[in-house]
Scaffold this motif. Sequence first.
Motif, PDB file in Angstrom:
ATOM      1  N   SER A   1      -4.038 -10.268  15.951  1.00  0.00           N
ATOM      2  CA  SER A   1      -4.938 -11.033  16.821  1.00  0.00           C
ATOM      3  C   SER A   1      -4.797 -10.454  18.225  1.00  0.00           C
ATOM      4  N   ILE A   2      -5.921 -10.368  18.938  1.00  0.00           N
ATOM      5  CA  ILE A   2      -5.876  -9.664  20.226  1.00  0.00           C
ATOM      6  C   ILE A   2      -6.573 -10.439  21.327  1.00  0.00           C
ATOM      7  N   LYS A   3      -6.159 -10.095  22.548  1.00  0.00           N
ATOM      8  CA  LYS A   3      -6.768 -10.703  23.722  1.00  0.00           C
ATOM      9  C   LYS A   3      -6.823  -9.612  24.784  1.00  0.00           C
ATOM     10  N   THR A   4      -7.993  -9.346  25.322  1.00  0.00           N
ATOM     11  CA  THR A   4      -8.114  -8.353  26.385  1.00  0.00           C
ATOM     12  C   THR A   4      -8.874  -9.005  27.539  1.00  0.00           C
ATOM     13  N   PRO A   5      -8.862  -8.370  28.730  1.00  0.00           N
ATOM     14  CA  PRO A   5      -9.601  -8.955  29.847  1.00  0.00           C
ATOM     15  C   PRO A   5     -11.079  -9.123  29.523  1.00  0.00           C
ATOM     16  N   LEU A   6     -11.568  -8.296  28.566  1.00  0.00           N
ATOM     17  CA  LEU A   6     -12.991  -8.353  28.227  1.00  0.00           C
ATOM     18  C   LEU A   6     -13.292  -9.425  27.185  1.00  0.00           C
ATOM     19  N   THR A   7     -12.251  -9.922  26.517  1.00  0.00           N
ATOM     20  CA  THR A   7     -12.496 -10.895  25.455  1.00  0.00           C
ATOM     21  C   THR A   7     -11.651 -12.143  25.677  1.00  0.00           C
ATOM     22  N   PRO A   8     -12.131 -13.078  26.490  1.00  0.00           N
ATOM     23  CA  PRO A   8     -11.381 -14.314  26.707  1.00  0.00           C
ATOM     24  C   PRO A   8     -11.250 -15.129  25.426  1.00  0.00           C
ATOM     25  N   GLU A   9     -12.214 -14.966  24.503  1.00  0.00           N
ATOM     26  CA  GLU A   9     -12.117 -15.666  23.226  1.00  0.00           C
ATOM     27  C   GLU A   9     -11.214 -14.857  22.298  1.00  0.00           C
ATOM     28  N   PRO A  10     -10.636 -15.508  21.282  1.00  0.00           N
ATOM     29  CA  PRO A  10      -9.774 -14.751  20.369  1.00  0.00           C
ATOM     30  C   PRO A  10     -10.581 -13.738  19.564  1.00  0.00           C
ATOM     31  N   SER A  11      -9.978 -12.594  19.355  1.00  0.00           N
ATOM     32  CA  SER A  11     -10.595 -11.583  18.508  1.00  0.00           C
ATOM     33  C   SER A  11      -9.500 -11.012  17.616  1.00  0.00           C
ATOM     34  N   PHE A  12      -9.876 -10.174  16.684  1.00  0.00           N
ATOM     35  CA  PHE A  12      -8.900  -9.640  15.740  1.00  0.00           C
ATOM     36  C   PHE A  12      -9.078  -8.142  15.576  1.00  0.00           C
ATOM     37  N   LEU A  13      -7.967  -7.497  15.260  1.00  0.00           N
ATOM     38  CA  LEU A  13      -8.042  -6.097  14.886  1.00  0.00           C
ATOM     39  C   LEU A  13      -8.089  -6.092  13.361  1.00  0.00           C
ATOM     40  N   VAL A  14      -9.134  -5.493  12.794  1.00  0.00           N
ATOM     41  CA  VAL A  14      -9.311  -5.560  11.339  1.00  0.00           C
ATOM     42  C   VAL A  14      -9.429  -4.158  10.748  1.00  0.00           C
ATOM     43  N   ARG A  15      -9.084  -4.066   9.457  1.00  0.00           N
ATOM     44  CA  ARG A  15      -9.207  -2.784   8.758  1.00  0.00           C
ATOM     45  C   ARG A  15     -10.286  -2.916   7.687  1.00  0.00           C
ATOM     46  N   CYS A  16     -11.288  -2.034   7.731  1.00  0.00           N
ATOM     47  CA  CYS A  16     -12.377  -2.055   6.749  1.00  0.00           C
ATOM     48  C   CYS A  16     -11.793  -1.809   5.355  1.00  0.00           C
TER      49      CYS A  16
END
Length: 296
Positions: free
Chosen positions: A20-35
């Motif tokens: 799970s990731i958080k960057t200055p560009l993504t205040p909402e939660p996002s994820f690193l996923v593998r296809c």
Amino acid sequence: MLIRARCNFCDREDHVVLASIKTPLTPEPSFLVRCTGCGLVYMNPMCPVEEEKEFYAHEYYKIGEERHWHENRLSYFEQAFQRIGDSFQTGRLLDVGCGKGYFLEMARKRGWKVYGVDPSQEAVLFARNSLGLEAFAGELKDAHLESESFEVITAWNVLDHMYDPWADLQEIFRILKRGGLLGLRVLNLDFHLFLYHLSNVLGVISVGRLNLSPLVGFHPHMFSSRCIKKWLEKAGFVDIRMENSALVPGTASAVVGRVTEQFLRKLTYLLVESCYYLSLRTLVMGPSLMIFAKKP
Ligand SMILES: [Zn+2]
């Protein structure tokens, strides 16, 4: 507002979550996923393309001082010129994602005819007006560059930021001359995923004030050495060589202090370079990958 992404390579939606990731560009939660189809690792959901473009067009190049940014990157710029020098002494060189043009300025001093492309209007204006360089402000595909017109194309820390990296890699292949050399630098997925898990473990067992999470770098697309090699081969490149990139000073200073950062950086580089040479140049485990490949 983040948007759901699909795999850039095989267009599938199914994936497994890696982090799970958080960057200055993504205040909402996002994820690193593998296809699950091809193994490509990417951020999902992603920032809308327009927001990321806006950030790089107006915000990114304001961070830090002009020359400071440049000096920090001299180590891998020098490394790149050494590798380029093994194949070519001079010719036409295109830098994709040229920013303010410091790499191009160095190349020009070495006798190269240089051209840059960058999405940031402000950075390109600086390259043109302050350094006297030729550069196009916009996306690579919109520059409509002639086929097979450059001996060398470089893209430092660019492919992993792109939203359509597979199309951009194919465009680079089209523009590169036969026998020409491509130089890439991208974050190394394996290193940053390891650091992410280490940071989580240290967080759980609370080792003093040590917090490694600011050092973890996740970009819209993340490449391992295996994945980038597969992409380059699919795009038609040959003679693919991969190595640890020289490290950019200062990244960790804010977290651990300048002296400790310097020590940790040198130690990390020594360790990953030892693994590289002991494995007969097959294990590339450093924070960033430096890759060179040729168009047959
Ligand atoms: Zn895929």
